[in-house]
Design a protein around this motif. Structure first.
Motif, PDB file in Angstrom:
ATOM      1  N   PRO A   1       0.855  -1.194   0.000  1.00  0.00           N
ATOM      2  CA  PRO A   1       0.000   0.000   0.000  1.00  0.00           C
ATOM      3  C   PRO A   1       0.890   1.243   0.000  1.00  0.00           C
ATOM      4  CG  PRO A   1      -0.508  -1.512   1.829  1.00  0.00           C
ATOM      5  CD  PRO A   1       0.767  -1.965   1.238  1.00  0.00           C
ATOM      6  N   GLY A   2       0.560   2.160  -0.878  1.00  0.00           N
ATOM      7  CA  GLY A   2       1.362   3.368  -0.987  1.00  0.00           C
ATOM      8  C   GLY A   2       2.644   3.134  -1.788  1.00  0.00           C
ATOM      9  N   GLY A   3       2.855   1.898  -2.169  1.00  0.00           N
ATOM     10  CA  GLY A   3       3.982   1.596  -3.048  1.00  0.00           C
ATOM     11  C   GLY A   3       5.314   1.457  -2.352  1.00  0.00           C
ATOM     12  N   LYS A   4       5.442   1.984  -1.117  1.00  0.00           N
ATOM     13  CA  LYS A   4       6.749   1.970  -0.472  1.00  0.00           C
ATOM     14  C   LYS A   4       6.762   0.961   0.673  1.00  0.00           C
ATOM     15  CE  LYS A   4      10.112   5.215   1.452  1.00  0.00           C
ATOM     16  NZ  LYS A   4      10.079   4.897   2.880  1.00  0.00           N
ATOM     17  N   PRO A   5       7.653  -0.041   0.623  1.00  0.00           N
ATOM     18  CA  PRO A   5       7.709  -1.038   1.704  1.00  0.00           C
ATOM     19  C   PRO A   5       8.168  -0.414   3.018  1.00  0.00           C
ATOM     20  CG  PRO A   5       8.982  -1.724  -0.219  1.00  0.00           C
ATOM     21  CD  PRO A   5       8.686  -0.287  -0.402  1.00  0.00           C
ATOM     22  N   ARG A   6       7.552  -0.832   4.122  1.00  0.00           N
ATOM     23  CA  ARG A   6       7.995  -0.400   5.454  1.00  0.00           C
ATOM     24  C   ARG A   6       8.194  -1.642   6.315  1.00  0.00           C
ATOM     25  NH1 ARG A   6       4.163   3.171   8.423  1.00  0.00           N
ATOM     26  NH2 ARG A   6       5.850   3.108   9.971  1.00  0.00           N
ATOM     27  N   TYR A   7       9.226  -1.583   7.153  1.00  0.00           N
ATOM     28  CA  TYR A   7       9.530  -2.756   7.971  1.00  0.00           C
ATOM     29  C   TYR A   7       9.708  -2.365   9.429  1.00  0.00           C
ATOM     30  CZ  TYR A   7      10.297  -5.028   3.501  1.00  0.00           C
ATOM     31  OH  TYR A   7      10.130  -5.521   2.258  1.00  0.00           O
ATOM     32  N   MET A   8       9.547  -3.389  10.262  1.00  0.00           N
ATOM     33  CA  MET A   8       9.789  -3.207  11.690  1.00  0.00           C
ATOM     34  C   MET A   8      10.763  -4.304  12.081  1.00  0.00           C
ATOM     35  SD  MET A   8       7.091  -4.169  14.642  1.00  0.00           S
ATOM     36  CE  MET A   8       5.895  -2.886  14.476  1.00  0.00           C
ATOM     37  N   PRO A   9      11.763  -3.985  12.901  1.00  0.00           N
ATOM     38  CA  PRO A   9      12.692  -5.043  13.312  1.00  0.00           C
ATOM     39  C   PRO A   9      11.924  -6.117  14.076  1.00  0.00           C
ATOM     40  CG  PRO A   9      13.494  -2.889  13.987  1.00  0.00           C
ATOM     41  CD  PRO A   9      12.103  -2.682  13.498  1.00  0.00           C
ATOM     42  N   PHE A  10      12.241  -7.394  13.795  1.00  0.00           N
ATOM     43  CA  PHE A  10      11.566  -8.489  14.490  1.00  0.00           C
ATOM     44  C   PHE A  10      11.929  -8.452  15.967  1.00  0.00           C
ATOM     45  CE2 PHE A  10      11.677 -12.930  16.016  1.00  0.00           C
ATOM     46  CZ  PHE A  10      10.331 -13.233  15.882  1.00  0.00           C
ATOM     47  N   PHE A  11      13.241  -8.199  16.195  1.00  0.00           N
ATOM     48  CA  PHE A  11      13.715  -8.126  17.573  1.00  0.00           C
ATOM     49  C   PHE A  11      14.298  -6.760  17.822  1.00  0.00           C
ATOM     50  CE2 PHE A  11      16.564  -8.750  21.097  1.00  0.00           C
ATOM     51  CZ  PHE A  11      15.822  -9.564  21.939  1.00  0.00           C
ATOM     52  N   PRO A  12      13.910  -6.033  18.818  1.00  0.00           N
ATOM     53  CA  PRO A  12      12.934  -6.429  19.841  1.00  0.00           C
ATOM     54  C   PRO A  12      11.502  -5.961  19.549  1.00  0.00           C
ATOM     55  CG  PRO A  12      14.059  -4.457  20.523  1.00  0.00           C
ATOM     56  CD  PRO A  12      14.569  -4.759  19.140  1.00  0.00           C
ATOM     57  N   ASN A  13      11.338  -5.090  18.508  1.00  0.00           N
ATOM     58  CA  ASN A  13      10.042  -4.412  18.357  1.00  0.00           C
ATOM     59  C   ASN A  13       8.862  -5.384  18.286  1.00  0.00           C
ATOM     60  OD1 ASN A  13      12.296  -2.874  17.509  1.00  0.00           O
ATOM     61  ND2 ASN A  13      10.869  -1.312  16.756  1.00  0.00           N
ATOM     62  N   PHE A  14       8.953  -6.337  17.344  1.00  0.00           N
ATOM     63  CA  PHE A  14       7.808  -7.227  17.133  1.00  0.00           C
ATOM     64  C   PHE A  14       7.662  -8.210  18.295  1.00  0.00           C
ATOM     65  CE2 PHE A  14       5.560 -10.813  15.221  1.00  0.00           C
ATOM     66  CZ  PHE A  14       4.490 -10.155  14.642  1.00  0.00           C
ATOM     67  N   VAL A  15       8.823  -8.724  18.764  1.00  0.00           N
ATOM     68  CA  VAL A  15       8.792  -9.703  19.862  1.00  0.00           C
ATOM     69  C   VAL A  15       8.158  -9.095  21.115  1.00  0.00           C
ATOM     70  CG1 VAL A  15      10.225 -11.021  21.454  1.00  0.00           C
ATOM     71  CG2 VAL A  15      10.693 -11.072  19.014  1.00  0.00           C
ATOM     72  N   LEU A  16       8.528  -7.861  21.419  1.00  0.00           N
ATOM     73  CA  LEU A  16       7.975  -7.212  22.612  1.00  0.00           C
ATOM     74  C   LEU A  16       6.465  -7.017  22.473  1.00  0.00           C
ATOM     75  CD1 LEU A  16      10.640  -4.578  23.678  1.00  0.00           C
ATOM     76  CD2 LEU A  16       9.989  -6.699  24.828  1.00  0.00           C
ATOM     77  N   ARG A  17       6.057  -6.652  21.262  1.00  0.00           N
ATOM     78  CA  ARG A  17       4.604  -6.496  21.029  1.00  0.00           C
ATOM     79  C   ARG A  17       3.897  -7.833  21.217  1.00  0.00           C
ATOM     80  NH1 ARG A  17       6.415  -2.277  17.908  1.00  0.00           N
ATOM     81  NH2 ARG A  17       4.999  -0.488  17.765  1.00  0.00           N
ATOM     82  N   ASP A  18       4.567  -8.887  20.694  1.00  0.00           N
ATOM     83  CA  ASP A  18       4.028 -10.230  20.874  1.00  0.00           C
ATOM     84  C   ASP A  18       3.855 -10.547  22.359  1.00  0.00           C
ATOM     85  OD1 ASP A  18       3.178 -11.684  18.763  1.00  0.00           O
ATOM     86  OD2 ASP A  18       5.100 -12.618  18.299  1.00  0.00           O
ATOM     87  N   LEU A  19       4.932 -10.290  23.107  1.00  0.00           N
ATOM     88  CA  LEU A  19       4.906 -10.581  24.547  1.00  0.00           C
ATOM     89  C   LEU A  19       3.772  -9.830  25.240  1.00  0.00           C
ATOM     90  CD1 LEU A  19       8.659 -10.639  25.603  1.00  0.00           C
ATOM     91  CD2 LEU A  19       7.028 -12.526  25.659  1.00  0.00           C
ATOM     92  N   LEU A  20       3.633  -8.562  24.833  1.00  0.00           N
ATOM     93  CA  LEU A  20       2.598  -7.729  25.425  1.00  0.00           C
ATOM     94  C   LEU A  20       1.221  -8.339  25.196  1.00  0.00           C
ATOM     95  CD1 LEU A  20       2.873  -3.956  25.269  1.00  0.00           C
ATOM     96  CD2 LEU A  20       0.633  -4.947  24.940  1.00  0.00           C
TER      97      LEU A  20
END
Lengths: 355, 495, 145
Positions: free
Chosen positions: A223-242
């Motif tokens: 969407p919007g044509g431009k890829p965006r990423y989030m680091p798996f560790f720690p950003n995504f993992v912490l969200r998972d934990l939450l």
């Protein structure tokens, strides 16, 4: 990163080279877009499985299969063992939430077409995991040996028997005899605590390994044509934990406010209670089968229904194959329509069944 | 010529029978009955007796029972087998012979002569069965006599109330005879009857009193264990009530007629009549049956003690025994009454109006027994009231979703204590009652504690949940802050 | 800018550590408690070891717990073992064996049962429920029929 050189990390590193793993984790990225929310359901399903393993092991500490002890021991757990009520209720609630979360996970993968090349194996293994999960639910339901479970199992296993030729032998294999009995209880117990967990763990390992090596599926197009990423560790993992923390607390709230009932002990010679229904996740199949006429083109309507469900399930399982044959459009509307139809069918049939 | 004359006479006789009022007037036996003519000539006692027989007046001839041809004056013809002569009928033939008129027969005939089908009744009775299996058994003649049979209202009849006792006793007091039919049946009914109030009045010439047939019925006599019998336990009160509840019939005897109504409302009556509990006492259980008489003040204890043995034992050792005997008070009845006895309740142990204690004891500080009475009632109440209160606690715990099945089960054992306490009260000793009540009171206390613990556990679970939710919320907020902090730092590193 | 940042982070980390510890406590406490086996065994049973065969003398009775209700093991004068529900059918008192009478006896109202559990005398309206007795090794096992 400098503190890596000291303490326990060094001790480990001297014996096992974990650097590639850490390297891998630090570079792993998760696509960040409006569909990212659905990624969490895979994690929640995983967490609920872990909860099931832990609470299941705890239940094993007191549970005794057998006609004279199954119900009594569950009763003992619920009434006498400290926090036994909590463990048992969490196990029951988490089982249901697991199926729910796995269903949501599956449909999100379906609608985002994440099953497409090269992730067909992930889809297949995921489908098998859901099937095993349903097997867990069906076998675990009987273990407290209460009236409802006894008759639900009786009805559930009878459905298989209508299949011509193979039906009866399969049913007898499931029941370990002609009728639902103590032998069935022992068999289901074996399935529930040994065979299914072993198979599930193996396939889950494969499923997770595939996800880690292939990375998350990215939207096509972005969407919007431009890829965006989030680091798996720690950003995504912490969200998972939450999220996991919240899920665990929801389980605790459900267990305290809506404790899972035990009911009365199964009496194989007693009358079946009124309105026996399968667990909600089998309800749509059960309800739909009711609408088949007694005879369809000379064949037993139920047989036709079960065969149709079997074919539908197989087609769903094999969606990466027939989806590939459609024009390889970025957005395949046909797949969406199929998915929406299935979701609507399940919701409507479940609602009719609950009523 | 003789024959045609006879035919005319016969036609006339039949025609006479056709006239509605013909039976009412004694018809002369047909002059042509050669049996009578001849046998009277010989001064046969049977023939002489038959002149007074109720049947003779109704035109029943000798030949109707003995067969043969009464029209022939030739003995060889009249008493020939060819003419159906049977001589003295065999005993087991008799009911069938009588039954030709007193049996099922045609309704019109029986209506005309006001006859009942007693043959069917007899056939189904214990006597009919006895005759079937043993030709020496009882039949019509055994009770009604022969050749001089009279109506039951006729004092000459052996079944007239004044004679019926002896008539039945003729066989029933004969041990040797009865052995052939029912060796286990007692043969002392007449002797007992003579000692009863009924028997004494009967001996004095009162024929209104109950005789054998008043209770056992006449032709359809059945065994006591036969549920159709009027003396089957559940029928006994109704059978006695036929006379004893009839104020007009009982007028002049100077005894009440309310016993049946009282009994029906009583705990005994309800058990027997409503719940069909055959162990429950009917009238005869206390008064006797053949020897029926009211138990005297001194024998009440023994009568009630037949069933209420534990209570009797304790009472016999209690202080009340001597005190009541001295005042000629009728034991159990003093507190429980007689026919209208209700299920005893703890309320009996009280000084309040209908309760019996106040009849003798005063609760004004002068009576040393008064505090003990109060204490005993207190013990009984602590069991019953305690049980109810604990059940309320357990229900409350159950409504909260807690499992208190074990405590509920344990409360069942209180019942034993309650029962034993209610027995122990008949010792009228506080110590005995305390012994009986103690286990129950302990169980109640334990169950009560279990219920309160369950309620406490319910609160504990919710508090625990609140604490853990608080911790999780705290942790979630902190984690969220942490994530934001990390991401802000990453943002900073990028830019 | 960095100084307060670092201190805020370490404060947050410390709080976070505290939160994790508290949370772990709230998870571990129930689990540890769960492993403490409660004193009583299971409640409902269909079979129970009443006693050892050596301790059973002829012409004696033994009241024992059979699940939630009392049961009585009776050894007749001939030494034959029988077991019944010990709950009197009259008013639910617990019966006992009287070796002087060689009968099962209820003290509440002098109810009497014979050694086959049949109600003989007194108020009991029905016989006692009979259980099955089997001797397995040294154990006298009583079970519901």
């Amino acid at each position: 990163m400098t503190e890596r050189a000291s303490g326990p990390m060094r001790w480990i590193r001297e014996r096992f080279n974990i650097d590639p793993l850490i390297e891998f984790a630090s570079h792993k990225q998760v696509p960040e877009w409006r569909g990212s929310f659905w990624y969490y359901f895979g994690g929640v399903s995983l967490f609920l499985f872990i909860v099931q393993v832990v609470s299941g092991i705890l239940l094993l500490m007191y549970y005794q299969p057998g006609e004279k002890t199954a119900y009594e021991s569950v009763r003992f757990i619920v009434t006498k063992v400290r926090f036994g009520w909590l463990v048992r209720s969490i196990h029951s609630w988490a089982a249901n939430l697991f199926i729910l979360s796995a269903f949501i996970h599956m449909f999100s993968v379906f609608f985002t077409k994440a099953f497409r090349r090269p992730r067909e194996l992930t889809w297949y293994s995921g489908f098998l995991l859901l099937a095993l999960g349903l097997g867990f639910g069906f076998s675990g339901y009987l273990l407290p040996w209460n009236t409802l479970a006894y008759f639900a199992t009786k009805v559930g296993t009878t459905i298989v028997a209508v299949l011509p030729g193979v039906g009866e032998p399969i049913m007898e294999l499931l029941r370990a005899g002609k009728d639902v009995s103590t032998a069935t209880l022992t068999r289901f117990y074996g399935l529930h605590v040994a065979i299914l967990p072993a198979a599930f763990t193996l396939i889950l390992g494969l499923h997770l390994m595939l996800i880690q090596t292939q990375g998350m599926h990215e939207p096509e197009p972005w969407p919007g044509g431009k890829p965006r990423y989030m680091p798996f560790f720690p950003n995504f993992v912490l969200r998972d934990l939450l999220l996991w923390l919240i899920v665990l607390n929801i389980l605790a709230i459900l267990a305290v406010w809506f404790p899972w009932e035990l009911g009365s002990k199964a009496d194989p010679f007693g009358a079946a209670p009124q309105g026996i229904k399968p667990e909600w996740y089998f309800l749509f199949t059960y309800q739909a089968l009711k609408y088949f006429p007694a005879k369809l083109a000379g064949i037993d309507g139920e047989v036709v229904g079960i065969v149709l469900f079997g074919i539908a399930g197989l087609l769903w399982f094999l969606v990466p194959l027939w989806d590939a044959r459609t024009p390889r459009g970025i957005r395949n509307r046909f797949i969406n329509y199929v998915g929406i139809t299935v979701v609507l069918f399940i919701i409507v049939m479940t609602a009719l069944g609950v009523r | 010529m003789k024959r045609s004359a006879l035919r005319v006479a016969l036609v006339c006789a039949i025609a006479a029978m056709g006239v509605a009022r013909a039976w009412a007037e004694p018809a002369t036996p047909p002059a042509a009955d050669q049996c009578l003519t001849c046998h009277l000539d010989q001064d046969s006692p049977e023939a002489i007796a038959y002149k007074t027989d109720v049947h003779a007046a109704r035109g029943v001839s000798c030949a109707d029972c003995h067969g043969g041809d009464p029209r022939s004056d030739d003995q060889d013809v009249a008493m020939s087998k060819a003419r159906g002569y049977i001589g003295v009928p065999r005993k087991d033939q008799i009911p069938r012979l009588c039954g030709r008129c007193h049996g099922p027969g045609t309704e019109a005939f029986k209506a005309r002569f006001k006859l009942d089908d007693v043959l069917t009744d007899f056939g189904g009775s214990v006597h009919g069965h006895a005759l079937e299996s043993n030709p020496g058994g009882p039949q019509c003649v055994s009770c009604h006599g022969v050749h001089s049979i009279a109506r039951v209202t006729d004092p000459r009849s052996p079944v007239h109330p004044s004679h019926v006792i002896e008539t039945c006793a003729h066989c029933h007091s004969n041990a040797a005879y009865m052995r052939d039919f029912d060796p286990a049946l007692p043969v002392d009914q007449r002797d007992k009857y003579l000692t009863s109030i009924h028997g004494k009045r009967h001996a004095a010439g009162d024929i209104k009193v109950a005789t054998c047939v008043s209770c056992h019925s006449n032709h359809l006599v059945l065994q006591v264990k036969d549920p159709r019998s009027p003396v089957y336990p559940t029928h006994v009160p109704g059978t006695c009530a036929k006379c004893h509840a009839d104020a007009r019939y009982m007028a002049g005897y100077g005894i009440p007629t309310t016993q049946y109504d009282d009994y029906r409302q009583s705990v005994h009556g309800k058990a027997l009549l409503q719940k069909s509990d055959l162990n429950a006492p009917a009238c005869n259980s206390c008064h006797g049956n053949h020897g029926a008489a009211p138990p005297g003040a001194s024998s009440v204890i023994a009568v009630c003690g037949q069933c209420h043995q534990s209570n009797e034992d304790l009472y016999e050792q209690s202080a009340h025994r001597g005190a009541f005997a001295e005042k000629k008070l009728p034991g159990c009845m003093v507190c429980h009454g007689n026919h209208a006895v209700r299920a005893a309740s703890d309320k009996l142990v009280s000084f309040d109006a209908p309760a019996p204690c106040a009849k003798c004891h005063r609760n004004d500080g002068t009576d040393t027994s008064a505090p003990e009475i109060v204490r005993m009632r207190g013990l009984l109440d602590s069991l019953t009231v305690g049980q109810t209160a604990t059940l309320a606690v357990l229900s409350h715990a159950e409504n909260l979703g807690m499992d208190v099945t074990d405590a509920r089960y344990s409360l069942k054992d209180v019942n034993q204590s309650v029962v034993q306490s209610r027995v122990a009260i008949h010792s009228f000793k506080v110590r005995k009652l305390e012994e009986a009540a103690r286990p129950g009171i302990a169980i109640i206390a334990q169950a009560n504690r279990a219920g309160e613990e369950a309620v406490h556990e319910y609160k504990f679970r919710r508090q625990g949940l609140a604490v853990s939710t608080l911790i999780v919320t705290f942790l979630v907020v902190l984690l969220w802050l942490k994530i934001r902090q990390i991401e802000r730092r990453q943002q900073g590193e990028k830019s | 800018m960095t100084e307060p940042g670092i201190s805020r982070r370490s404060f947050l980390d410390r709080l976070l550590g505290l939160g994790v510890l508290a949370w772990l406590g709230s998870v571990i406490y129930p689990v540890v408690e769960y492993f403490k086996t409660p004193p009583q065994g299971e409640a409902e049973v269909t079979s129970v070891v009443a006693t050892k065969i050596q301790s059973v003398k002829p012409n004696s009775g033994l009241v024992f717990r059979f699940g939630r209700e009392p049961a009585i093991l009776v050894s007749g004068p001939d030494g034959k073992l029988r077991a019944f529900s010990a709950t009197c059918t009259h008013l639910q008192c617990t019966v006992q064996y009287r070796n002087d009478l060689q009968k099962i006896y209820c003290a509440c109202h002098n109810g009497m049962y014979d050694l086959n559990g049949r109600n003989l005398a007194g108020p009991p309206p029905r016989p006692l429920t009979e259980f099955q007795v089997t001797v397995k090794g040294d154990d006298v096992v009583v079970s519901r029929t």
